[in-house]
Scaffold this motif. Structure first.
Motif, PDB file in Angstrom:
ATOM      1  N   SER A   1       7.029 -40.110  15.349  1.00 49.59           N
ATOM      2  CA  SER A   1       8.189 -39.712  14.564  1.00 49.59           C
ATOM      3  C   SER A   1       7.777 -39.188  13.202  1.00 49.59           C
ATOM      4  CB  SER A   1       9.113 -40.913  14.417  1.00 49.59           C
ATOM      5  OG  SER A   1      10.233 -40.596  13.665  1.00 49.59           O
ATOM      6  N   GLU A   2       6.875 -39.889  12.531  1.00 53.83           N
ATOM      7  CA  GLU A   2       6.492 -39.526  11.169  1.00 53.83           C
ATOM      8  C   GLU A   2       5.099 -40.105  10.889  1.00 53.83           C
ATOM      9  OE1 GLU A   2       9.157 -37.704   9.567  1.00 53.83           O
ATOM     10  OE2 GLU A   2       7.324 -37.106   8.552  1.00 53.83           O
ATOM     11  N   PRO A   3       4.058 -39.352  11.245  1.00 53.17           N
ATOM     12  CA  PRO A   3       2.700 -39.903  11.120  1.00 53.17           C
ATOM     13  C   PRO A   3       2.393 -40.390   9.698  1.00 53.17           C
ATOM     14  CG  PRO A   3       2.679 -37.790  12.246  1.00 53.17           C
ATOM     15  CD  PRO A   3       4.074 -37.987  11.768  1.00 53.17           C
ATOM     16  N   ALA A   4       2.846 -39.644   8.699  1.00 53.39           N
ATOM     17  CA  ALA A   4       2.527 -40.024   7.317  1.00 53.39           C
ATOM     18  C   ALA A   4       3.183 -41.358   6.962  1.00 53.39           C
ATOM     19  CB  ALA A   4       2.993 -38.941   6.350  1.00 53.39           C
ATOM     20  N   ALA A   5       4.436 -41.519   7.388  1.00 56.58           N
ATOM     21  CA  ALA A   5       5.142 -42.770   7.115  1.00 56.58           C
ATOM     22  C   ALA A   5       4.448 -43.927   7.826  1.00 56.58           C
ATOM     23  CB  ALA A   5       6.590 -42.659   7.569  1.00 56.58           C
ATOM     24  N   ALA A   6       4.042 -43.682   9.050  1.00 57.09           N
ATOM     25  CA  ALA A   6       3.379 -44.740   9.811  1.00 57.09           C
ATOM     26  C   ALA A   6       2.109 -45.182   9.095  1.00 57.09           C
ATOM     27  CB  ALA A   6       3.046 -44.241  11.218  1.00 57.09           C
ATOM     28  N   ARG A   7       1.384 -44.204   8.572  1.00 57.53           N
ATOM     29  CA  ARG A   7       0.140 -44.535   7.877  1.00 57.53           C
ATOM     30  C   ARG A   7       0.445 -45.351   6.621  1.00 57.53           C
ATOM     31  NH1 ARG A   7      -2.549 -39.835   8.779  1.00 57.53           N
ATOM     32  NH2 ARG A   7      -3.878 -40.655  10.424  1.00 57.53           N
ATOM     33  N   LEU A   8       1.489 -44.958   5.897  1.00 58.10           N
ATOM     34  CA  LEU A   8       1.828 -45.656   4.649  1.00 58.10           C
ATOM     35  C   LEU A   8       2.188 -47.123   4.876  1.00 58.10           C
ATOM     36  CD1 LEU A   8       3.880 -43.123   2.517  1.00 58.10           C
ATOM     37  CD2 LEU A   8       1.697 -44.185   1.957  1.00 58.10           C
ATOM     38  N   VAL A   9       2.840 -47.446   5.995  1.00 56.73           N
ATOM     39  CA  VAL A   9       3.182 -48.846   6.217  1.00 56.73           C
ATOM     40  C   VAL A   9       2.032 -49.608   6.869  1.00 56.73           C
ATOM     41  CG1 VAL A   9       5.651 -48.413   6.391  1.00 56.73           C
ATOM     42  CG2 VAL A   9       4.276 -48.496   8.460  1.00 56.73           C
ATOM     43  N   GLY A  10       0.894 -48.949   7.016  1.00 55.97           N
ATOM     44  CA  GLY A  10      -0.293 -49.670   7.464  1.00 55.97           C
ATOM     45  C   GLY A  10      -0.519 -49.657   8.963  1.00 55.97           C
ATOM     46  N   ILE A  11       0.170 -48.779   9.684  1.00 54.53           N
ATOM     47  CA  ILE A  11      -0.085 -48.680  11.126  1.00 54.53           C
ATOM     48  C   ILE A  11      -1.400 -47.931  11.348  1.00 54.53           C
ATOM     49  CG2 ILE A  11       0.730 -47.613  13.265  1.00 54.53           C
ATOM     50  CD1 ILE A  11       3.594 -48.064  12.220  1.00 54.53           C
ATOM     51  N   PRO A  12      -2.279 -48.460  12.197  1.00 51.98           N
ATOM     52  CA  PRO A  12      -3.536 -47.750  12.479  1.00 51.98           C
ATOM     53  C   PRO A  12      -3.287 -46.530  13.342  1.00 51.98           C
ATOM     54  CG  PRO A  12      -3.397 -49.735  13.813  1.00 51.98           C
ATOM     55  CD  PRO A  12      -2.182 -49.728  12.935  1.00 51.98           C
ATOM     56  N   VAL A  13      -2.933 -45.433  12.697  1.00 56.30           N
ATOM     57  CA  VAL A  13      -2.436 -44.249  13.401  1.00 56.30           C
ATOM     58  C   VAL A  13      -3.442 -43.722  14.427  1.00 56.30           C
ATOM     59  CG1 VAL A  13      -1.714 -41.855  13.107  1.00 56.30           C
ATOM     60  CG2 VAL A  13      -0.892 -43.592  11.532  1.00 56.30           C
ATOM     61  N   ASP A  14      -4.712 -43.654  14.041  1.00 54.86           N
ATOM     62  CA  ASP A  14      -5.698 -43.075  14.954  1.00 54.86           C
ATOM     63  C   ASP A  14      -5.808 -43.891  16.244  1.00 54.86           C
ATOM     64  OD1 ASP A  14      -6.123 -41.099  13.149  1.00 54.86           O
ATOM     65  OD2 ASP A  14      -7.845 -42.075  12.210  1.00 54.86           O
ATOM     66  N   ARG A  15      -5.780 -45.224  16.071  1.00 55.75           N
ATOM     67  CA  ARG A  15      -5.842 -46.075  17.268  1.00 55.75           C
ATOM     68  C   ARG A  15      -4.621 -45.879  18.141  1.00 55.75           C
ATOM     69  NH1 ARG A  15      -7.643 -50.949  14.674  1.00 55.75           N
ATOM     70  NH2 ARG A  15      -5.855 -52.134  15.422  1.00 55.75           N
ATOM     71  N   ARG A  16      -3.466 -45.710  17.506  1.00 56.97           N
ATOM     72  CA  ARG A  16      -2.230 -45.558  18.283  1.00 56.97           C
ATOM     73  C   ARG A  16      -2.174 -44.195  18.968  1.00 56.97           C
ATOM     74  NH1 ARG A  16      -2.579 -50.000  17.942  1.00 56.97           N
ATOM     75  NH2 ARG A  16      -1.428 -51.488  16.654  1.00 56.97           N
TER      76      ARG A  16
ATOM     77  N   PRO B   1      -3.687 -49.998  -0.694  1.00 62.49           N
ATOM     78  CA  PRO B   1      -2.264 -50.345  -0.682  1.00 62.49           C
ATOM     79  C   PRO B   1      -2.032 -51.808  -0.329  1.00 62.49           C
ATOM     80  CG  PRO B   1      -2.592 -48.246   0.394  1.00 62.49           C
ATOM     81  CD  PRO B   1      -3.965 -48.773   0.078  1.00 62.49           C
ATOM     82  N   ALA B   2      -2.879 -52.338   0.565  1.00 64.50           N
ATOM     83  CA  ALA B   2      -2.693 -53.733   0.969  1.00 64.50           C
ATOM     84  C   ALA B   2      -2.873 -54.679  -0.219  1.00 64.50           C
ATOM     85  CB  ALA B   2      -3.675 -54.087   2.078  1.00 64.50           C
TER      86      ALA B   2
ATOM     87  N   ILE C   1      -1.083 -47.737  -9.285  1.00 61.67           N
ATOM     88  CA  ILE C   1      -0.517 -49.091  -9.196  1.00 61.67           C
ATOM     89  C   ILE C   1      -0.360 -49.503  -7.736  1.00 61.67           C
ATOM     90  CG2 ILE C   1       1.440 -50.546  -9.809  1.00 61.67           C
ATOM     91  CD1 ILE C   1       2.047 -48.589 -12.099  1.00 61.67           C
ATOM     92  N   ALA C   2       0.011 -48.543  -6.892  1.00 58.69           N
ATOM     93  CA  ALA C   2       0.249 -48.855  -5.481  1.00 58.69           C
ATOM     94  C   ALA C   2      -1.040 -48.977  -4.681  1.00 58.69           C
ATOM     95  CB  ALA C   2       1.133 -47.783  -4.860  1.00 58.69           C
ATOM     96  N   GLY C   3      -2.164 -48.600  -5.297  1.00 62.24           N
ATOM     97  CA  GLY C   3      -3.440 -48.710  -4.602  1.00 62.24           C
ATOM     98  C   GLY C   3      -3.754 -47.536  -3.704  1.00 62.24           C
ATOM     99  N   VAL C   4      -2.951 -46.470  -3.770  1.00 61.74           N
ATOM    100  CA  VAL C   4      -3.235 -45.291  -2.955  1.00 61.74           C
ATOM    101  C   VAL C   4      -4.434 -44.534  -3.527  1.00 61.74           C
ATOM    102  CG1 VAL C   4      -2.327 -43.095  -2.117  1.00 61.74           C
ATOM    103  CG2 VAL C   4      -0.852 -45.102  -2.215  1.00 61.74           C
ATOM    104  N   ASN C   5      -4.425 -44.363  -4.861  1.00 61.73           N
ATOM    105  CA  ASN C   5      -5.619 -43.872  -5.567  1.00 61.73           C
ATOM    106  C   ASN C   5      -6.045 -44.997  -6.493  1.00 61.73           C
ATOM    107  OD1 ASN C   5      -5.229 -41.276  -4.551  1.00 61.73           O
ATOM    108  ND2 ASN C   5      -3.908 -40.730  -6.275  1.00 61.73           N
TER     109      ASN C   5
END
Ligand code: ATP
Ligand code: MG
Lengths: 369, 258
Positions: free
Chosen positions: A237-252, B74-75, B51-55
């Motif tokens: 649905s949204e690869p960038a969003a998935a990555r931001l919430v910590g989903i291991p996109v490449d594995r998925r 980020p974590a 602050i968010a840990g992205v950079n």
């Protein structure tokens, strides 16, 4: 999807609409909280069910018309043949759906199935003593390896799936031709126990069809009930969003290619058992029929939506069309045209339902103001 | 005055030749909304990402509740209690509201997703924010921009953060929707969260922010109490107008620029 579901509330909010087209007009101003519409709660699911019901309806209609024209169509043997025929397409459509859901595609499935089928035949010929289950496992394993190749190229090397699997479509087929070297493997080369598998029935249903059903149910359960299954939809649905919430996109992205490879391998094994005649051309051109089955079944080519149940119904419908139209004396050109029409109708239906659902929801939202 | 929950000092960050942040300080107290202002390219998003840990920053200190911490991923930020709502939303259009709220932190029972529990918690969460949604089970694609922004913010609250970073949360919204989001931000403050709000919209800032921190060309260019500062003064700090005593006093090191 934005931009197409503009609501029919032209006057409201025109004064200060700076938002993108997706932002609806007539938004209710902050108000005391109300119940989240529990009555509307099943709207998303309903869209899917409408889709699946539509296919069932088309299926019933087709069967009814064909049976009227040719009563033999519903005989036990002909139904068994139909189910056997739908088996391979169903298994392949399930695997393909999982790949499609992550916003990828696997065009190599026909070649993978062919290679696996041939591997099964060659193993029987060159290692006659090997127990049948091990040979079948080898067939599945060949498919799995092909899936790993696809998955690594897409997920790790970040080459678009369309390009990768178009390449491996020819590569795997090339290996098949090189390996076969013009040779053909016949039923006589394979043990009767293996060839008999397709004739075993459980409660009148051929064993391969039971296997396909199990595959559908397992994949459906997984996608619906497991975190990693849900995450496949998120990635598509949204690869960038998935990555931001910590989903291991490449594995998925990787895993569905491997599963799809294994299922194509399984389809190859079942093909070998059913037809008994194997050469390097097995499964040629199948990939588009597989994608068509998934799309007709409501799996979006853009990823993120659809179910394997829908894809399986799509496969069943396409197989039934293949079996029924000749009985209705419809020429093979028209068969293809019908399949094409079906794809267009189902995509159009999806859009229509999505737009109507959006309109109903937003309409409900602004009425509260 | 309470002790800042998050305090940055001397943060610098460059991308190759571009010095995006240069010795930036920023602090936010519990229950305070700090607006982070500045022209395009001033470094606001870059600071949020640090602050968010992205950079991670090239240099400088981050204090969390008075203690020095490292935020490299980020974590790390999430573990501390920093939630970030990015400029580009990051929702999954095809998933429904519940699925989006719990994306990456799904509740499971016996290994399988616990939809009933997640739906109940989602209802509780949205009710506690006085947010009303037409339905929790529709794909978020069918929601309006404001509703989507609210879902994005609500999701960030699931982790029970102490600081919330919002990068231009109202940029794409109309008036009514903006009001909804600002309302929500006020509720966050009332809950005692520290809020850092990046915005270009002075009206928003005046409506909800307690303080306005201005960045200009990657440097601090003033820190104002919103109540006691005029619109013109803040705008002058953003644009770098020279005849501005407040900004001159706030950044004595930058007199050569004037
Ligand atoms: N990943 C990056 N690589 C190189 N340069 C970058 C990167 N990110 C930001 N920059 C640069 O850093 C500077 C600050 O950018 P930043 O995005 O923080 O600005 P901003 O204040 O958020 O602006 P806007 O209001 O337009 O969002 C800009 O000059 C930008 O070009
Ligand atoms: Mg920015």
């Amino acid at each position: 999807m934005s931009g197409t579901e503009e609501t029919g509330a032209p006057a409201a909010g025109t004064a200060a609409r700076t938002g993108p087209p997706g932002a609806a007009a007539g938004e209710a101003a902050p108000q005391p909280p109300k119940e989240h519409g529990a009555g509307d709660g099943r709207a998303g699911r309903r869209i899917r069910q409408v889709r699946e019901l539509g296919i069932l309806l088309a299926l019933a209609l087709l069967v009814a018309v064909t049976t009227l024209a040719n009563p033999g169509f519903l005989s036990g043997q002909s139904v068994r043949d139909l189910l056997l025929g739908a088996t391979l397409l169903t298994i392949l459509a399930v695997g393909q759906s999982m790949v499609l859901i992550t916003r990828n595609v696997d065009l190599s499935v026909g070649s993978v199935m062919g290679l696996s089928a041939f591997a099964v035949g060659v193993t029987f010929v060159s290692l006659p003593g090997l127990p049948t289950p091990i040979v079948m496992a080898i067939g599945v394993l060949v498919g799995t390896l092909c899936g790993v190749v696809n998955g690594v190229l897409v997920a790790a090397a970040r080459v678009p799936a369309l390009v990768v699997t178009l390449g491996t479509l020819y590569m795997f087929r090339g290996i098949d031709y090189w390996w076969a070297g013009g040779r053909q493997i016949n039923a006589a080369d394979m043990p009767d126990g293996f060839l008999g598998l397709a004739r075993i029935t459980l409660f009148g249903i051929p064993l391969p069809a039971v296997v396909a059903l199990a595959v559908v149910l397992a994949a459906g359960w997984y996608l619906r009930n497991y975190r990693s299954g849900r995450e496949l939809y998120a990635v598509g649905s949204e690869p960038a969003a998935a990555r931001l919430v910590g989903i291991p996109v490449d594995r998925r992205v990787f895993a569905p290619f491997v599963i799809n490879g294994s299922l194509a391998g399984l389809a190859g094994v079942l093909y070998a058992a059913r037809f008994g005649t194997l050469d390097a051309t097995v499964g040629t051109g199948l990939e588009l029929e597989v994608v068509a089955a998934a799309v007709v079944g409501g799996v979006a080519i853009f990823g993120g939506s659809g179910t394997v149940y829908g894809a399986a119904l799509g496969a069943l419908l396409l197989s039934t069309i293949d079996a029924a139209l000749p009985m209705l004396q419809v020429g093979s050109f028209w068969q293809q045209a019908v399949v094409g029409l079906l794809i267009l109708v189902s995509i159009g239906l999806d859009r229509l339902l999505a737009v109507r659902a959006a309109r109903r929801l937003r309409g409900g939202g602004s009425r509260g103001a | 005055m309470s002790r800042p929950v998050l305090e940055l000092s001397g943060i610098s960050k460059s991308f190759g030749a571009v010095q995006a942040l240069n010795q930036v300080d920023l602090a936010v107290d519990p229950g305070e909304v700090v607006a982070l202002l500045g022209d395009n390219g001033a470094g606001k998003s870059t600071l949020v990402k640090v602050i968010a840990g992205v950079n991670s920053g090239d240099s400088g200190d981050i204090l969390w509740e008075g203690k020095r911490v490292e935020i490299n991923r980020p974590a790390d930020a999430q573990r501390l209690g920093i939630a970030t709502i990015y400029q580009d939303l990051a929702l999954c259009d095809n998933l429904d509201i519940v699925a989006n709220l719990f994306l990456g932190v799904e509740k499971t029972a016996f290994g399988a997703l616990d939809e009933v529990d997640m739906e109940r918690r989602a209802t509780e969460l949205l009710d506690s924010l006085s947010v009303k949604m037409p339905s929790l089970r529709v794909p978020v694609a069918s929601l309006s921009g404001g509703q989507r922004q609210i879902i994005a913010i609500a999701r960030a609250l699931l982790g029970e953060p102490k600081v919330v970073l919002l990068d231009e949360p109202t940029a794409a919204l109309g008036v009514a929707q903006t009001a909804q989001v600002l309302d929500l931000i006020e509720r966050l403050r009332d809950r005692g969260l520290g809020v850092i709000l990046v915005s270009h919209n002075m009206a928003d800032v005046r409506a909800v922010a307690d303080r306005a921190a201005v960045l200009r060309l990657g440097r601090n260019a003033g820190d104002f109490g919103v109540e006691e500062t005029s619109y013109e003064e803040i705008v002058a700090a953003i644009t770098g107008a020279s005849d501005n005593p407040v900004s001159r006093r706030a950044s004595v090191t930058r007199t050569e620029e004037a």
